[in-house]
Structures are given as C-alpha cells and as structure tokens.
Design a protein around this motif. Structure first.
Motif, PDB file in Angstrom:
ATOM      1  N   MET A   1       5.032  52.677   7.315  1.00 26.03           N
ATOM      2  CA  MET A   1       4.395  53.807   6.635  1.00 26.03           C
ATOM      3  C   MET A   1       4.330  55.056   7.507  1.00 26.03           C
ATOM      4  N   GLY A   2       4.397  54.903   8.810  1.00 22.64           N
ATOM      5  CA  GLY A   2       4.300  56.076   9.676  1.00 22.64           C
ATOM      6  C   GLY A   2       4.645  55.778  11.113  1.00 22.64           C
ATOM      7  N   VAL A   3       4.712  56.829  11.919  1.00 21.74           N
ATOM      8  CA  VAL A   3       4.920  56.798  13.369  1.00 21.74           C
ATOM      9  C   VAL A   3       6.340  56.398  13.759  1.00 21.74           C
ATOM     10  N   THR A   4       6.855  55.337  13.150  1.00 22.15           N
ATOM     11  CA  THR A   4       8.165  54.845  13.534  1.00 22.15           C
ATOM     12  C   THR A   4       9.054  54.685  12.309  1.00 22.15           C
ATOM     13  N   THR A   5      10.293  54.281  12.533  1.00 22.77           N
ATOM     14  CA  THR A   5      11.268  54.096  11.456  1.00 22.77           C
ATOM     15  C   THR A   5      11.774  52.661  11.474  1.00 22.77           C
ATOM     16  N   PRO A   6      12.386  52.190  10.378  1.00 21.57           N
ATOM     17  CA  PRO A   6      12.702  52.916   9.152  1.00 21.57           C
ATOM     18  C   PRO A   6      11.472  53.186   8.293  1.00 21.57           C
ATOM     19  N   THR A   7      11.502  54.311   7.612  1.00 29.36           N
ATOM     20  CA  THR A   7      10.424  54.651   6.684  1.00 29.36           C
ATOM     21  C   THR A   7      10.557  53.786   5.427  1.00 29.36           C
TER      22      THR A   7
END
Length: 398
Positions: A292-298
């Motif tokens: 959901m946030g900070v990192t990927t994959p979204t």
C-alpha cells in the motif's frame, strides 16, 4: 568544556529535557527561562541546566528550583518567566518545601513509589501493544479482541492493552498502569504482523525508557506474529469467505496479497515468503505480492502484473490486522480496478483481522516471553547495541 565561576550563584534551575517534556515544548521553556534571566541581568544569580527525565512526566514540562526545592509544571510561557521571579501561580506548583517538609499540591497526582522491594508477592502483567489507527473502529477491534483472548490467559495475570500511535493509552501509559496495579513483572507482547521498525526499535525503546523509571520491575518482550502456520489458516478462511474453494484447482485465478509496506527490507521480504508459502498450500495459478505504500510493487502494479500473466479472476487479499484508513483506501482501489478491467473478475477479501486462530499465536508468544524462549529478548539486546552505536532519542508516536 566550559568551566563557570558559580561563586555568586544563588539559584539553580533544572529544566527537564527528557523525551516526554521535550515533546511538550521543553526546549521552548528552556529558552523562555534563559531569556527572562538575561533580560533581568540575573545571569550571575541564576544558573540553568538541562536534565534528563525527572520522573514527573504527567506534569510536563517540569522545572526544579534549587536550593528552595520547588518543582513546577510549566504549561505556558508566563509560568516559565514567573519561575525566574519566584512568582509562580499556585496551580503550577508540583512540590513545595513547607517548614522543611516536602508538600505535594492537591491538584497533582500522587504518582507511584519508585522502589517497592519487600512489598509482598510479585504480580505479573501482560501488556498487549496494538499498532493503533486513526479510525477508532480499528482500535476498538483491538480492545475487543484482547478482551476475548483473556479467557485463555492465566487469571492471575493482569492484562492491559495499549497502542503504538493514534490511540490511547500509549505504551508508556500502559506500563505505568500495570505498575500502578502492582505489577513487578511485565510481559510486553506486540500485536504486530511483521518484524520491522516498530518491533525492532520503537517498542524496545519504550521498554528501555520504562526501566529507568521502574528499576524494580522486570520486563520481558514477546516476538511479533511473524510467519506462523496459523496465519495461513486465517488467510485460507478469508479466501473461502469470497467463495473461493481452497481445496479445488483454480487455473485462471490470481491472489494478490497486499501488505502495508515499509522501509525494512526483511519485513518486505517476509511478505514474499508468505505469498510463496500460501501458493504452496493452494492449487492456484499465482500468488503475487503488493504494498500500500513506502515500497513497490504498488497495488496498481500488482493488479497489472496479474492481468498481464493472464489472470481471469483476481482476489485482493489484505494482510492487515484491523480496519483503518488504508483498508478504506483499498476498498476504493478495488472499485476502480473493477471499472478499469471489466473483463477480469476482481474481488476483495476481508482483511486478516482478529481471527480466532490469532489467539493461539498470541498465547504462544506470551508463553515464550514468560518461559524465556522469546526472540523478543534478543530484540531488546539488539536495540541496546544499536542505541549505543547510533544514539536513539526516545519519543512517542501518537
């Protein structure tokens, strides 16, 4: 270091710069007092020093005036300046010296005894630590879940609940509540899914801070929920609730496991490990991970990957303990994905939640803390080493 000539000094003002007072404006109080001293040319008479915590956090910000022995609670600038002139209003006084005896003002809480050795048998407490949510419904879920879990806990144990952020009581208040109820041993158990910054740094910092206040209290620390066999049973339950047959083969179906996401690479890696293990336990085309946030994959990227890999059905599987802002946001995402990919059957499952199986994990984590086999104790040791090497300013997160 500077060495002052203090022969003319008549008063020494000790200004608490502990974490709680700092969070309430202690630096501003310090500057206001020093400014008033300079303006009135009292530098030769009044000396000021910043101190660490003085143990009256509820009265923040705290200033001690020696040799008179008065303790003050500074809530506004005028009080800070009045201290210099010894004209502080009665309601801002914590302690005063009257006829050689220390008097506590009636509007101030008594507090708890710092040393309590020899006061009878030890009482033990368990303090569960939830993350906390800006959405009160999520916090209430935590409280109700712990209430339901109590029936599996030794009734001799005091049981309290607190939160890392966004909700009350915070960890410091939770620990104090346990001590006020007579606890000499406190087992701190995080209700946190993944082992990351909160469990590695923030909670250990609160425990270490509490040790300074309560030197006679023994603390143990439990490990996070982590990767546990019960979580896969919970995830399968959530999938089944969408109409997914966990025992059947699903050739065109993708499951997108969605976690919060953070800056800790090991915690993010655990999400991928959980996805892989879940895939091993199901007969499904793919289990992908998204954040959901900070990192990927979204989540968007996760959906796109599933579609590109040929998924005809996608189940969004939230890896969240409680409802909250992110769950609301995920629901809106699901609605937009359904519009964007009308040819794909997209469903969102219920969040991980406080499933009955989770009680088994928490009781296991509590027992590990009690019998000394919890990896949480290593987290405390790791935090102490980290703080020694890098420094760490204790602070609160709500």
């Amino acid at each position: 270091m500077t060495t002052w000539n203090l022969m003319e000094m008549q008063r020494h003002l000790l200004i608490c710069n502990g974490a709680t007072c700092m969070g309430a404006g202690a630096e501003e109080v310090t500057q206001q007092i020093r400014d008033e001293i300079r303006k009135n040319r009292l530098d030769e008479k009044i000396h000021t020093s910043r101190t660490r915590c003085n143990g009256r956090c509820k009265d923040k910000c705290v200033v001690i005036d020696y040799p008179k022995g008065n303790w003050y609670s500074v809530q506004e600038e005028q009080t800070a300046r009045d201290i210099v002139h010894e004209t502080v209003a009665e309601e801002s006084i914590i302690y005063s010296m009257e006829n050689g005896e220390r008097e506590r003002k009636t509007n101030r809480i008594k507090g708890i005894n710092k040393y309590r050795k020899g006061n009878g048998p030890m009482k033990k407490a368990v303090l569960f630590v939830g993350h906390g949510s800006k959405l009160e419904a999520g916090n209430e879920e935590v409280r109700q879940f712990i209430e339901q879990t109590k029936e599996y806990i030794d009734p001799a144990l005091l049981v309290e609940t607190c939160f890392l952020e966004f909700a009350a009581p915070n960890i410091e208040d939770g620990i104090q509540l346990c001590v006020e109820k007579g606890a000499d041993e406190i087992h701190v158990i995080p209700i946190i899914l993944l082992h990351a910054g909160h469990s590695k740094l923030h909670i250990p910092a609160e425990i270490e801070h509490a040790k300074e206040h309560f030197p006679d209290v023994r603390f143990t620390y439990g490990q996070t929920i982590g990767i546990h066999e019960e979580i896969f049973e919970i995830l399968k339950t959530r999938l089944a609730q969408t109409g997914f047959d966990v025992d059947a083969k699903h050739e065109g179906t993708a499951i997108l496991l969605i976690a919060r996401g953070g800056s800790d690479p090991y915690a993010n890696g655990d999400v991928y490990k959980i996805s892989r293990l879940l895939w091993e336990k199901l007969d499904v085309a793919m289990v992908e991970s998204a954040f959901m946030g900070v990192t990927t994959p979204t989540v968007q990227q996760g959906i796109e990957r599933c579609v590109k890999l040929g998924a005809k059905k996608i189940i969004m599987l939230p890896y969240f303990l409680f409802t909250g802002i992110l769950m609301e946001r995920m629901g809106k995402m699901a609605e937009s994905f359904i519009e964007e990919y009308p040819e794909v059957d997209i469903t969102i499952a219920q969040y991980f939640g406080y499933h009955p199986n989770l009680k088994k994990v928490l009781i296991e984590r509590l027992q590990q803390a009690i019998d000394g086999t919890s990896t949480g104790m290593q987290d405390l040791e790791n935090f102490r080493k980290f703080a020694e090497e890098n420094g760490y300013e204790h602070h609160h997160h709500h």
